[in-house]
Design an enzyme around this catalytic site. Structure first.
Site, PDB file in Angstrom:
ATOM      1  N   LYS A 185       0.817  -1.210   0.000  1.00 43.25           N
ATOM      2  CA  LYS A 185       0.000   0.000   0.000  1.00 43.25           C
ATOM      3  C   LYS A 185       0.852   1.262   0.000  1.00 43.25           C
ATOM      4  O   LYS A 185       2.033   1.249   0.338  1.00 43.25           O
ATOM      5  CB  LYS A 185      -0.990  -0.032   1.165  1.00 43.25           C
ATOM      6  N   ARG A 207      -3.387 -10.476   4.514  1.00 47.40           N
ATOM      7  CA  ARG A 207      -3.750 -10.510   3.091  1.00 47.40           C
ATOM      8  C   ARG A 207      -2.591  -9.888   2.319  1.00 47.40           C
ATOM      9  O   ARG A 207      -2.290  -8.710   2.493  1.00 47.40           O
ATOM     10  CB  ARG A 207      -5.047  -9.739   2.866  1.00 47.40           C
TER      11      ARG A 207
END
Length: 289
Positions: free
Chosen positions: A216, A256
């Site tokens: 991210k 994840r």
């Protein structure tokens, strides 16, 4: 899948985006053969679940229609489940989730926590499948405008608690619920670090927690070069592995990630050293800005 939800060891969920525009791997697995091949490789690398998404939820992304989303994910789900790969469906639409479960998906990973589609609770309840409730405040195109909190950890915990209460009221069993703090979804980099540093406060909800920091943008900004340019997604894997191990050490049920093998290897090292746990951080403990 109830045993997986209550598994004592960390669960690794591998990311498989069959989209043209996801922030990290958009377009790489839009072809059916490429998607299925990658899903099989994720499983072979140690993924307990392969999470299949057909709609990008990156900040600023525009929505697609349900028909397009279903057309992207259903063939991949059918092929992977036929090959013995356990899969989850990453969607906020009840219609897509229901079709995906019918095609063989075993878990619904709902980035909206049930807010985007009020029929999702019925679908999950009737299927008896696990449901990941992520913290969410609005769709991708406007999420940046919603990143305002009094105390991000307290607010996220309270809002997740509301999602849990609504799921339970709709008849979803408690042992089917997993929560996710939603890093990057209506969150600034400072918010993401604060949630990471104070993860045990979210675990006070009493439900398994899925942590998803993989590649991210806040990691890219942390690793920015001398010119201030964020590190590209391909250079964020070591940081992703570090955040994943720290999250598990803080008590997360699962992570994840895009790079499954590196995460599985790092968690094996963590387990071999006695699965050490982190001491909870104090509020305002000074995460990076």
């Amino acid at each position: 899948m109830t045993d997986l939800v209550r598994a004592p060891g960390p669960v690794v969920m591998g990311v498989l985006n069959v989209t043209p525009d996801s922030f990290s791997d958009g377009g790489r697995y839009a072809d059916l053969d490429a998607a299925v091949g990658h899903g099989v490789r994720l499983r072979e690398a140690g993924a307990h679940l392969v999470d299949i998404g057909g709609e990008s939820t990156r900040p600023g992304a525009e929505r697609i229609d349900a028909v397009t989303e279903a057309e992207r994910v259903l063939p991949v789900i059918r092929e992977l489940t036929a090959a013995g790969v356990p899969v989850s469906i990453d969607t906020s639409r009840a219609r897509v989730a229901e079709a995906a479960l019918g095609a063989g998906a075993a878990v619904v990973n709902d980035v909206s926590g049930g807010l985007a589609d009020p029929d999702m609770a019925r679908v999950v309840r009737d299927a008896g499948c696990p449901w990941v409730l992520m913290h969410w405040r609005g769709h991708s195109r406007k999420m940046r405008d919603l990143a305002s909190y009094t105390d991000v950890v307290t607010d996220v915990r309270d809002e997740l608690g509301q999602r849990i209460d609504e799921a339970l009221a709709a008849g979803v069993p408690a042992d089917r619920i997993v929560v996710d703090p939603g890093l990057g979804f209506a969150k600034t980099a400072v918010h993401n670090w604060e949630l990471s540093a104070r993860l045990p406060e979210l675990l006070d909800l009493g439900y398994p927690l899925l942590f998803g920091a993989s590649r991210k943008s806040y990691l890219g900004r942390l690793l920015a070069g001398a010119d201030g340019a964020p590190r590209p997604t391909a250079g964020r894997e070591a940081a992703t592995v570090a955040t994943s191990v720290l999250a598990v050490a803080a008590g997360a049920w699962g992570v994840r990630v895009h790079d499954v093998r590196a995460t599985v290897d790092a968690l094996a090292v963590w387990a071999a050293t006695g699965s050490p746990r982190l001491v909870p951080a104090r509020a305002g403990g000074g995460p990076p800005t």
